[in-house]
Design a protein around this motif. Structure first.
Motif, short mmCIF file in Angstrom:
data_model
loop_
_atom_site.label_atom_id
_atom_site.label_comp_id
_atom_site.label_asym_id
_atom_site.label_seq_id
_atom_site.Cartn_x
_atom_site.Cartn_y
_atom_site.Cartn_z
N ALA A 428 0.75 -1.38 -0.04
CA ALA A 428 -0.01 0.08 -0.18
C ALA A 428 0.69 1.23 0.14
O ALA A 428 1.84 1.21 0.64
N PRO A 429 0.54 2.35 -1.02
CA PRO A 429 -0.79 2.50 -1.51
C PRO A 429 -0.83 1.93 -2.92
O PRO A 429 -1.73 2.17 -3.65
N GLU A 430 0.21 1.14 -3.23
CA GLU A 430 0.39 0.54 -4.53
C GLU A 430 0.60 1.46 -5.69
O GLU A 430 1.49 0.65 -6.73
N TYR A 431 0.12 2.50 -5.76
CA TYR A 431 0.88 3.28 -7.00
C TYR A 431 2.08 3.93 -6.47
O TYR A 431 2.85 4.65 -7.73
N ARG A 432 2.82 3.76 -5.42
CA ARG A 432 3.98 4.17 -5.17
C ARG A 432 4.66 3.38 -4.21
O ARG A 432 4.11 2.93 -3.08
N TYR A 433 6.01 2.72 -4.02
CA TYR A 433 6.41 1.79 -3.24
C TYR A 433 7.74 1.61 -3.58
O TYR A 433 8.43 2.36 -4.29
N THR A 434 8.61 1.11 -2.63
CA THR A 434 9.93 0.76 -2.85
C THR A 434 10.03 -0.59 -2.23
O THR A 434 9.60 -1.10 -1.54
N PHE A 435 11.18 -1.45 -3.02
CA PHE A 435 11.82 -2.57 -2.40
C PHE A 435 13.14 -2.68 -2.54
O PHE A 435 13.78 -2.13 -3.23
N ILE A 436 13.80 -3.64 -1.79
CA ILE A 436 15.15 -4.02 -1.69
C ILE A 436 15.28 -5.23 -2.39
O ILE A 436 14.68 -6.15 -1.99
N TYR A 437 16.40 -5.36 -3.15
CA TYR A 437 16.84 -6.75 -3.90
C TYR A 437 18.23 -6.69 -4.12
O TYR A 437 18.91 -6.06 -4.41
N GLY A 438 18.87 -7.68 -3.12
CA GLY A 438 20.22 -7.77 -3.19
C GLY A 438 20.93 -6.54 -2.60
O GLY A 438 20.44 -6.02 -1.57
N ALA A 440 20.51 -3.50 -4.34
CA ALA A 440 19.94 -2.52 -4.87
C ALA A 440 18.72 -2.20 -4.11
O ALA A 440 18.17 -2.99 -3.71
N GLN A 441 18.25 -0.98 -4.45
CA GLN A 441 16.87 -0.32 -3.72
C GLN A 441 16.18 0.21 -5.05
O GLN A 441 16.95 1.05 -5.81
N PHE A 442 14.85 -0.09 -5.20
CA PHE A 442 14.03 0.43 -6.37
C PHE A 442 13.08 1.48 -5.55
O PHE A 442 12.35 1.11 -4.68
N PHE A 443 12.67 2.62 -6.34
CA PHE A 443 11.98 3.56 -5.85
C PHE A 443 10.91 3.63 -7.11
O PHE A 443 11.26 4.10 -8.22
N LEU A 444 9.56 3.42 -7.04
CA LEU A 444 8.60 3.33 -8.03
C LEU A 444 7.40 4.39 -7.61
O LEU A 444 6.89 4.35 -6.61
N ILE A 445 7.19 5.25 -8.46
CA ILE A 445 6.21 6.26 -8.39
C ILE A 445 5.23 6.29 -9.59
O ILE A 445 5.46 5.96 -10.48
N ASP A 446 4.21 7.05 -9.28
CA ASP A 446 2.95 7.08 -10.12
C ASP A 446 3.18 8.64 -10.91
O ASP A 446 2.77 9.70 -10.18
N GLU A 456 2.66 14.74 -2.17
CA GLU A 456 2.78 13.56 -1.15
C GLU A 456 3.95 12.54 -1.51
O GLU A 456 4.73 12.07 -0.95
N GLN A 457 3.90 12.40 -3.06
CA GLN A 457 4.73 11.58 -3.66
C GLN A 457 6.34 11.96 -3.52
O GLN A 457 7.15 11.19 -3.08
N TYR A 458 6.38 13.37 -3.70
CA TYR A 458 7.66 13.96 -3.56
C TYR A 458 8.20 13.73 -2.26
O TYR A 458 9.69 13.23 -2.16
N GLU A 459 7.55 14.09 -1.47
CA GLU A 459 7.88 14.07 0.11
C GLU A 459 8.41 12.52 0.44
O GLU A 459 9.29 12.30 1.26
N TRP A 460 7.41 11.81 0.05
CA TRP A 460 7.72 10.30 0.35
C TRP A 460 8.98 9.77 -0.45
O TRP A 460 9.81 8.95 0.31
N LEU A 461 9.12 10.30 -1.60
CA LEU A 461 10.39 9.77 -2.27
C LEU A 461 11.65 10.42 -1.77
O LEU A 461 12.61 9.77 -1.57
N GLU A 462 11.58 11.89 -1.38
CA GLU A 462 12.63 12.38 -0.72
C GLU A 462 13.24 11.67 0.41
O GLU A 462 14.44 11.33 0.84
N GLN A 463 12.15 11.35 1.42
CA GLN A 463 12.35 10.76 2.59
C GLN A 463 12.97 9.23 2.18
O GLN A 463 14.05 8.91 3.00
N GLU A 464 12.38 8.49 1.28
CA GLU A 464 13.12 6.96 1.40
C GLU A 464 14.39 7.21 0.58
O GLU A 464 15.23 6.07 0.74
#
Length: 606
Positions: A428-438, A440-446, A456-464
């Motif tokens: 959640a909220p599914e339109y933006r999320y992050t995950f770690i693999y090995g 590397a970290q991936f940051f996905l946004i809408d 909201e998305q920019y602030e979340w992304l900046e923090q992550e």
């Protein structure tokens, strides 16, 4: 017995033909499979198998099984492809329909778009075989059909003929219908797909769910005696009992989503409300199971407490209201790797409205055996159309998605529709999320939503991004911060355009630079472009962000501006995907086209 193959080579035993010369003849088998080529033994209509298909064998011999979603044999494009009959024609097939829809094409070269009707096609509509022809006299298609439906699962010998005056359809050697509406030469469209296994024109793709043993095209109209003679030669197939697979209520999937070191999500859909069970284990027989409470038609089961970097087998089971049990085939998945391990992922975008190409791309991706796939949006053409998610996205990629998880984000064509949240499963909220693999970290946004600095998305992304300690950082979204597209951001052939790309995304560029993002993946523009590493709107080969446009997994191809952009390192116009291999501080990126040809590669070192 069955097995899924990428290619078919067609072998034809040449029969003595006493009336009518064969222009093309295909008889389907896997005996001499070479590079996906479907060989025409008689003529030059050599084709290529696209999408998914399976070979089976029975008491008569081998045949090709088509899935209706992506499996076709593409023979070329009229008028640039093989020669087609003009004055007279016969089309012959030994076919079996396992399911009936509005249309199912066996072979054709035609257009049926509103008042524009040209060419010819042999197929079936709602269980009734037809042969359609358009002539210079009538200037429209006449669909000559049988009076009754054929039986699902039975083999039938179908022949359509036209001699310039009379249009006929034969089934199992008997005349089923005839017409004199058409008169004169066959009227072809200005262009057409020449395809076996689908009713396919510019705006329709209705695949055949069933089997083909043989298809032939003649430049003469076979007489009734010759049709009966041809039927006698293949009668043994038509006398086999009907073979309709045991009805399964599993209509879509299963497929994988959101894999971590200790968990994975498995989804599938059933045609009726049913129970949800996943059976799994490190070996067969499967000894573990997880179920979801209640009956439903879309099933989502999360497996947890798994071992990292471990291979598992699984299958799904659903019991419908009549108590019948439907069980999927056996599949595999692998949990995410340990932190220091090498891994690989593929990148795609814009799969929209092109199941044959997406099916082919997904097969090429699976051939590379990535750990996972990222998808930068425009998964479908119109998000509110459920069938585009099931029939155009999920089914053509079943081989890949049943074994490899896809991490996706919405594009503009997905419309932020409920279907995205139905068929795609992310935190959640599914339109933006992050995950770690090995490492590397991936940051996905809408990027259909606001990415302004106060959003909201920019602030979340900046923090992550600020809290990330990953060696490699990647962002994924749909719209382009930089692109050399010819006309999405101003017509570059006639006037000024944006110097970069989507101006709404300019705040992200500075954020990516401050966070030392390595690569930004995006789509929206349907071609490939890799920038130089960029920082402060300049090329910075030592400390810049690479912007990678990967919008080539299905959508209609676009083109570039007539002059080169200052930030461009490589452009390529073709359907494609990318493959990224990472170990420790080394990254290797390859771009591969729809023919499996490598056209770009880079290596990054930290």
């Amino acid at each position: 017995m069955s097995r899924t193959y990428r290619c078919v080579v067609v072998w034809a035993l040449l029969l003595v033909v006493t009336a009518g010369a064969q222009v093309s003849h295909w008889q389907f088998g896997k005996t001499h499979c070479t590079d996906g080529v479907v060989a025409d033994r008689i003529g030059d209509a050599h084709g290529r198998l696209e999408g998914r298909a399976r070979f089976f064998a029975d008491a008569i011999g081998e045949y090709l099984e088509l899935d209706g979603a992506s499996g076709v044999v593409h023979l070329g494009r009229y008028p640039d492809g093989p020669r087609l009959p003009v004055e007279r024609i016969s089309v012959e097939a030994l076919a079996r329909f396992r399911q009936f829809g509005d249309y199912a094409g066996v072979i054709g070269a035609f257009q049926d778009n509103g008042d524009y009707e040209r060419g010819w096609v042999l197929g079936a509509r709602r269980g009734r075989p037809f042969f359609a022809v358009a002539s210079e006299g009538a200037k429209s298609l006449t669909y000559l059909q049988t009076a009754k439906s054929v039986e699902a699962g039975k083999w039938y010998h179908l022949v359509g003929t036209y001699d310039g005056k009379v249009h006929r359809l034969f089934v199992n050697g008997q005349l089923a219908n005839e017409s004199t509406v058409q008169q004169g030469k066959i009227l072809y469209p200005s262009h057409a797909w020449y395809t076996i296994g689908a009713y396919r024109d510019d705006n329709e793709f209705d695949g055949m769910v069933g089997s083909l043993r043989m298809v032939a095209v003649y430049d003469e109209a076979l007489g009734a005696d010759r049709v009966r003679s041809r039927f006698e030669e293949v009668r043994a197939s038509t006398e086999l009992p009907a073979e309709v697979a045991a009805p399964s209520i599993i209509s879509v999937g299963p497929y994988l989503q959101y894999a971590t070191k200790t968990g994975i999500t498995i989804l599938w859909e059933t045609s009726q409300k049913a129970t949800s069970v996943v059976e799994f284990g490190e070996q067969t027989p499967l000894t573990n199971s997880v179920s979801a409470a209640g009956d439903r038609d879309l099933h989502e089961v999360r497996l947890e407490n798994l071992k990292p970097q471990t291979n598992y087998f699984y299958r799904v089971v659903s019991v419908g209201p009549d108590g019948a049990e439907s069980i999927s085939d056996l599949y595999t998945f692998q949990t995410a790797v340990e932190d220091g391990a090498a891994f690989a992922f593929a990148g795609v975008s814009d799969t929209q409205n092109n199941p044959p190409v997406w099916g082919r791309i997904s097969q090429l991706v699976f051939r590379e055996r990535p750990n996972f796939v990222i998808h930068a949006g425009d998964i479908v053409g119109t998000g509110s159309r459920r069938h585009e998610w099931t029939d155009e996205f999920l089914k053509p990629a079943h081989e890949l998605m049943s074994r490899v998880p896809i991490f996706a984000i919405p594009g503009n064509h997905d419309q932020d529709d409920a279907n995205y949240y139905r068929y795609i499963s992310n935190p959640a909220p599914e339109y933006r999320y992050t995950f770690i693999y090995g490492n590397a970290q991936f940051f996905l946004i809408d990027t259909n939503r606001s990415v302004a600095p106060d959003s909201e998305q920019y602030e979340w992304l900046e923090q992550e991004l600020a809290r990330s300690t990953a060696t490699w950082k990647f962002t994924v979204h749909h719209h382009p911060p930089y692109t050399s597209d010819e006309n999405d951001y101003g017509d570059t052939w006639k006037g000024r355009s944006s110097p970069r790309g989507d101006l709404r995304l300019r705040p992200l560029i500075g954020l990516y630079e401050r966070a030392n993002v390595d690569i930004c993946f995006f789509g929206h523009i349907h071609d490939y472009e890799r920038t130089w590493p960029l920082r402060n709107d300049k090329v910075d080969p030592h400390d810049g962000v690479i912007y990678l446009q990967i919008g080539g997994a299905g959508g209609g191809l676009e083109n570039y501006a007539p002059t080169r952009s200052w930030f461009t390192a490589k452009v390529h116009r073709d359907h494609h995907f990318v493959l990224v291999n990472i170990f420790d501080k080394t990254l290797q990126l390859q771009a591969i086209d729809q023919n499996g040809v490598l056209f770009d590669q880079i290596t990054l070192q930290k």
